[in-house]
Structures are given as structure tokens and as C-alpha cells.
Design a protein around this motif. Structure first.
Motif, PDB file in Angstrom:
ATOM      1  N   ASN A 248     -27.733 -17.578  28.454  1.00 38.58           N
ATOM      2  CA  ASN A 248     -28.666 -16.565  28.970  1.00 38.58           C
ATOM      3  C   ASN A 248     -28.216 -15.149  28.622  1.00 38.58           C
ATOM      4  O   ASN A 248     -29.043 -14.285  28.314  1.00 38.58           O
ATOM      5  CB  ASN A 248     -28.829 -16.733  30.486  1.00 38.58           C
ATOM      6  N   PRO A 253     -32.961 -18.696  26.345  1.00 38.50           N
ATOM      7  CA  PRO A 253     -33.431 -19.104  27.676  1.00 38.50           C
ATOM      8  C   PRO A 253     -32.965 -20.514  28.026  1.00 38.50           C
ATOM      9  O   PRO A 253     -33.313 -21.478  27.343  1.00 38.50           O
ATOM     10  CB  PRO A 253     -34.960 -19.061  27.550  1.00 38.50           C
ATOM     11  N   THR A 255     -31.775 -23.283  31.441  1.00 36.25           N
ATOM     12  CA  THR A 255     -31.661 -23.585  32.858  1.00 36.25           C
ATOM     13  C   THR A 255     -30.606 -24.661  33.039  1.00 36.25           C
ATOM     14  O   THR A 255     -30.045 -25.166  32.059  1.00 36.25           O
ATOM     15  CB  THR A 255     -33.016 -24.025  33.447  1.00 36.25           C
ATOM     16  N   ASN A 269     -35.777 -26.520  38.222  1.00 30.79           N
ATOM     17  CA  ASN A 269     -35.230 -26.363  36.874  1.00 30.79           C
ATOM     18  C   ASN A 269     -35.712 -27.467  35.940  1.00 30.79           C
ATOM     19  O   ASN A 269     -35.995 -27.224  34.760  1.00 30.79           O
ATOM     20  CB  ASN A 269     -33.701 -26.363  36.930  1.00 30.79           C
ATOM     21  N   THR A 278     -38.826 -23.154  30.010  1.00 29.43           N
ATOM     22  CA  THR A 278     -37.459 -22.874  29.565  1.00 29.43           C
ATOM     23  C   THR A 278     -37.069 -23.972  28.583  1.00 29.43           C
ATOM     24  O   THR A 278     -36.976 -25.136  28.972  1.00 29.43           O
ATOM     25  CB  THR A 278     -36.475 -22.858  30.753  1.00 29.43           C
TER      26      THR A 278
END
Length: 602
Positions: A248, A253, A255, A269, A278
Motif C-alpha cells: 500500500n 492496492p 488488502t 476484505n 482491491t
């Protein structure tokens, strides 16, 4: 019965994949069956199609809640009546769903194995017209499997007691010969009724990266594969957090998913990843068994997994749509220390731990082997195959040098040490280490003491790993594996065979692009992706459940302008034509008009 016609009308596929039709024919003949098909080979079709062609109820036993929900959502999108029972629904909703099954409104019922602990549920099943019981992830029933679950053994005792005598279908993607035999025995399935298609995944490119900074590799690889969806597996929660933060901070991007997060965050997530909000998921092995996301283009193992079974299953989550995808393992020596520590801290008895150490040794041998990586995995599962021609070993152009003399030094030292010591002690003797522990055994008096003193202990250790992976050395199981010379190694000692090894060279990140990608109109593909996302948001399902990436790319090739042409797209049946056809056809026609006008203007 024309099964291919049924397949096209219901699911939109023109042809069965290898093994599917054989399994379905056996199920429709009421033959208990074990199906072993690689991840992404379409195991779910093997029970979904029979469920719709038979009059009774199909019960599907599935290990994870997320797997049930994904499969039920996908079936409902396709217009197929299915539901599930698990802890996410209250008693009132569960009662309503059971009533739908009883009155025939719902044909497929998904449950977790723990549901069989309820006497009320057993009573409910005994009064259903059960025609088929499908057991997904069947390797969980074997104590020799990499994901053994006692709950699978618990429900097995009920399978042959139902009045309707349902057919049993067990399915798995990862089963060694020992696990396969265990499943057959526990479920009373004849070996003659076992369908195996081999474990080959032709669309996956396997790669092992050693000697490169893992952060640098991730940055280089992700820059070369922008906006692609992928999973990065880490061995610990701490490592997941560290990798997620790093990505990040570098504008990739990502998670995260691990057991230390709250249930709500894990769910949030996971949905961000499934819905393509994501693109990158960083996770421990707690993530993935129930994930049917078809457009995962890469799976990167940030550290070495514990077993080849778990590695192949996790790597197999890439490319489920059949498109070219990458399976990459980043290896560092510390990975082995972490895995040894995790086994030592586990709650299993000594027999269990010895079994896990042996599996870990085989996983380490994979990272040191110079043979085809895909073929190495196939042989582990008792399968055979040719070199894949596209893994990092097959594509390795480094010079192969003769290391026969160094090999003979290592093998000779192992014998002179009585074949009672492990890699570290052998390497220390060969380099002439001053370690005081060696003097206890008077190893300094051996003729092999210090004969490789110009090399470091690390270099000699890597040679020993190579000789182990290539079967010149045997290794005992257990926490402290001991080395001995194999029959293959004996031939080298006698001067009958030579040994060749590639020169040391750092591996660079992949930059190749498949010919499949270049054949696709990527501009139109992106427009179709956006349209797919609109439908996904409206129906509250992941985009790949509307159409897979493979289906969208097929649309860019076929350019359908009407419903009949749209039916020619892979994965498109009458239901999806009715629900989505006009919107996607209009988008394609509009794109063609704009492209035509641009050409005329030029």
C-alpha cells in the motif's frame, strides 16, 4: 441422454473438460464415485449437472462457509435453485430453507460437515428424497491429507444409512496415492470407480525465485502486471501485515486476511477482493479454500508453504478460467526455519510431527530441484508427464557445469560419517569447520575434513540440497533428518554417472506476455469489464459470477451481434443470454461503430 446438450443449455459450455463426463455418467448410473481433478478443472459441474437431471435432492458437503455462499450465488445467478445451511443464518431462516428443500423448490442443499452433529438434521435428511451426496474437498477425510478434519470422519458413518440410498460422489484436487486409498476405504468407493485425470495445469507457469530481495521482486512484478488480480500468501500474521503495508505504501492496492482479524473485517476484505475493488489479497493459508474467483492471474508465495499438497492447491487458485497465469514461490533459507518452528510448536504427537517434517523436506526439495517444476509436482502425486516447457527451470538458460567431483566429495563424506548425520554437520566437516561439536566425533581425522574449504558452509549446504532434490542423497524423516547415499549416488561414487548443475545466477522478474493476451481486444475488454461490474453491483455478487474474464475475452474475439451469436461465447447459456445478452451485445455494437467511424475518418 445428450449430456453435452444439457451442459450447453444449463451452463453455456460447449464441451466437458477431461474427466467430467465420465464422473457424471457414473453418478447418473448410481455408482459411488471418487473424482480427482486438478483445481480449476470444474469439479462442481460433476454434481451440479446430475442434480438438475435427477428428480431427487442433492446434498453437498462443503468445508467452508464462503465456499457455500459463492457456489449458491453462482447457481442462483444461472437460474438454478440452490441454498445453504450454516451458522450465518438464524433458526427461522434455516427452517424456511429446509421447508423449500422438502417441498422440492430447492434442488441443491449445501451444508458444512459439522451439521451432521445435530440429530435433528439427521432426522431431516432421512425424510428427504436424497439422490446424491457430493463431498467437496474430500481429502479432508484422510489423516494423511494436508487439511485433515475429524468432522469429515464423523459424517462418513451416516452416508450409507439413508433410506433413499443416495449415490456418493467424493471430489478433490489434491490426493497422493496414500490419501486416495484412504478416501476409497473410508467412503467404501471401489478403485475401479475412481476417475483421475492427472494433476496437470497446462495454463500455469511455475517459478521459484531464490537469492533476490522479496520486496524488490514484488515491486518489479506488480509494475509489469498492473490491475491484475492476485493472491500473495505469507506464512504468519505478522508477515501478512508487513507485506500489506509495504504494498500500500508503494501504491499497489492490497488488502489482508488472517485469523487474527475480526470476522467482519475478514469478510469485508474478502469481498473487496472478490468484487475486484482491491485487486491484491495478502493472506495466510486461512484464506482461499472456498474462493472460486476465476480471474486470479497470479499466486505468489512470499515464503515456502509447509507441503506440496497445500502449495499446489493454493497455486491452483490462479487461472481457474483457463487463461495463462503465474504461480511463483519466493524462497529464502529462513522460510525453512519458520516452518520447522511451526511444526515443533504444533499440538500433534511425535508421529504427526515426523509426518509433517517429511512433507516439509519434500517441499524444500522442490525449491532446490533443477528438473521441470510442473513434472516434479506431478510425480509427487504419483502422476507422470513431460516437461512443461514454461516453468522457470525449463526456461533456465544458464550453463550446466560438471559438479561430479564435488558430488563425490559430499557423498564420500556422508559415508565416512557413518550416514548418521544431517546436512549441517556434513557441510561443516567438508569446509573444515572449527566447531567444537565436531571434535567429539574426531571428524577432523577424516580424509574428507576440509576438502571443500574454499567454499562457504552456505554453498556446500546448497549443493547438498541439490543432491537431495535430485535423489543422489536419501534423507530420513523427523526433526533432525539424516543423510545417506542413494543407489543413484552410489553410481556417481563408482564413476559410472556424472552430475551436472546450473551455474548460480539471480533470477529476474517475469516480463513475458502470453500470445493469448495479444490476441484480445483489450480496449473492448475493459469496457465489458465495466459493464460486468454494473450488473455485479446491482445483483450484489462478485463480477466473475456474471461472466468470467475468459468469457469477456471470448466476446472480444467473436463480437456477437445477436442472441444466437452470443450463445457461442464460452460459459453463456440461455439464462445468461436472457439476463445480460442485450446489454453486452449493445456495448459490442456501439464499440464496433465507434471503431468503424474512427477508421473512416482516417
Amino acid at each position: 441422454m445428450n449430456l453435452e446438450k444439457n451442459l450447453k443449455e444449463i451452463f453455456g459450455y460447449e464441451h466437458f473438460r477431461k474427466g467430467q463426463e465420465s464422473i457424471i455418467q457414473q453418478v447418473l448410473a448410481h455408482t459411488d464415485t471418487l473424482g480427482i481433478l486438478p483445481t480449476g478443472a470444474g469439479k462442481s459441474i460433476c454434481y451440479q449437472l446430475p442434480a438438475l437431471l435427477q428428480s431427487g435432492v442433492t446434498l453437498v458437503i462443503s468445508p467452508l462457509i464462503s465456499l457455500m455462499k459463492d457456489q449458491v450465488d453462482a447457481l442462483n445467478v444461472a437460474g438454478i435453485p440452490a441454498t445453504f445451511l450454516n451458522s450465518t443464518i438464524d433458526e427461522s431462516e434455516a427452517s424456511f430453507r429446509m421447508q423449500q428443500v422438502e417441498n422440492g423448490t430447492t434442488k441443491l442443499l449445501f451444508v458444512a460437515p459439522e451439521r451432521f452433529e445435530s440429530e435433528d438434521f439427521i432426522y431431516f435428511l432421512r425424510h428427504l428424497p436424497l439422490e446424491l451426496i457430493a463431498i467437496d474437498e474430500a481429502h479432508c477425510i484422510s489423516q494423511w491429507g494436508h487439511d485433515f478434519r475429524p468432522s469429515y470422519v464423523t459424517f462418513a458413518q451416516y452416508l450409507h444409512t439413508f433410506p433413499s440410498s443416495p449415490t456418493i460422489l467424493a471430489l478433490t484436487a489434491t490426493a497422493t496415492p496414500k490419501v486416495m486409498a484412504d478416501i476409497q476405504q473410508l467412503l467404501n468407493i471401489s478403485p475401479e470407480n475412481t476417475v483421475t485425470t492427472g494433476f496437470l495445469r497446462e495454463n500455469l507457469s511455475f517459478e521459484v525465485i531464490k537469492g533476490m530481495d522479496k520486496h524488490d521482486f514484488l515491486k518489479n512484478y506488480l509494475r509489469q502486471h498492473p490491475e491484475q488480480s492476485g493472491i500473495i500468501y505469507a506464512s504468519t500474521r505478522k508477515e501478512v501485515e508487513e507485506v500489506t503495508d509495504f504494498l500500500n505504501k508503494n501504491n499497489f492496492p492490497a488488502t489482508r486476511y488472517h485469523a487474527g482479524l475480526s470476522e467482519s473485517e475478514r469478510q469485508r476484505n474478502q469481498e473487496a477482493f472478490l468484487y475486484d475493488f482491491t485487486p491484491i489479497m495478502v493472506a495466510t493459508n486461512a484464506f482461499g479454500m472456498g474462493i472460486n474467483k476465476s480471474n486470479v492471474r497470479f499466486v505468489i508465495h512470499y515464503s515456502m508453504p509447509a507441503t506440496i499438497e497445500s502449495y499446489y492447491q493454493e497455486a491452483g487458485r490462479a487461472g481457474r478460467d483457463g487463461l495463462d497465469s503465474d504461480a511463483i514461490l519466493l524462497y529464502a533459507p529462513n522460510d525453512l526455519r519458520i516452518r520447522n518452528f511451526l511444526i515443533e510448536q504444533s499440538e500433534g504427537d511425535e508421529t504427526y510431527k515426523a509426518h509433517e517434517y517429511e512433507k516439509l523436506r519434500q517441499m524444500q526439495a522442490y525449491t532446490s530441484s533443477e528438473t521441470c517444476l510442473q513434472r516434479y509436482i506431478l510425480q509427487y502425486f504419483g502422476d507422470e508427464g513431460d516437461d512443461c516447457g514454461k516453468c522457470s527451470n525449463c526456461l533456465d538458460t544458464r550453463e550446466r557445469i560438471d559438479v561430479t567431483i564435488d558430488t563425490q566429495k559430499v557423498l564420500s563424506c556422508v559415508i565416512r560419517m557413518g550416514e548418521r548425520f544431517g546436512k549441517t554437520a556434513v557441510a561443516q566437516v567438508l569446509i573444515g569447520s572449527k566447531n567444537k561439536n565436531l571434535t567429539r566425533w574426531h571428524f577432523e581425522k577424516l580424509s574428507t575434513f576440509g576438502i571443500m574449504s574454499r567454499q562457504t558452509q552456505k554453498q556446500v549446504g546448497e549443493l547438498i540440497d541439490f543432491l537431495t532434490a535430485e535423489n543422489y542423497l536419501n534423507v530420513t524423516s523427523g526433526k533432525f533428518p539424516l543423510l545417506s547415499v542413494s543407489q543413484t549416488g552410489s553410481r556417481v561414487l563408482k564413476g559410472l554417472d556424472k552430475v551436472y548443475r546450473r551455474t548460480t545466477l539471480l533470477t529476474e522478474a517475469k516480463t513475458s506476455t502470453s500470445s493469448e493476451q495479444t490476441a484480445v481486444n483489450m480496449a473492448l475488454f475493459e469496457e465489458l469489464r465495466l459493464l460486468r461490474m454494473e450488473f455485479a453491483k446491482t445483483e450484489n455478487v462478485p463480477p466473475f459470477m456474471i461472466f468470467s474474464d475468459a468469457a469477456l475475452k471470448d466476446m472480444t474475439r467473436i463480437m456477437p451481434n445477436n442472441a444466437d451469436e452470443f450463445l457461442q461465447v464460452s460459459g453463456v447459456g440461455p439464462v445468461k443470454v436472457q439476463k445480460y445478452g442485450s446489454a453486452f451485445i449493445d456495448k459490442i455494437i456501439d464499440y464496433q461503430k465507434i471503431a468503424e467511424n474512427s477508421t473512416n475518418t482516417l
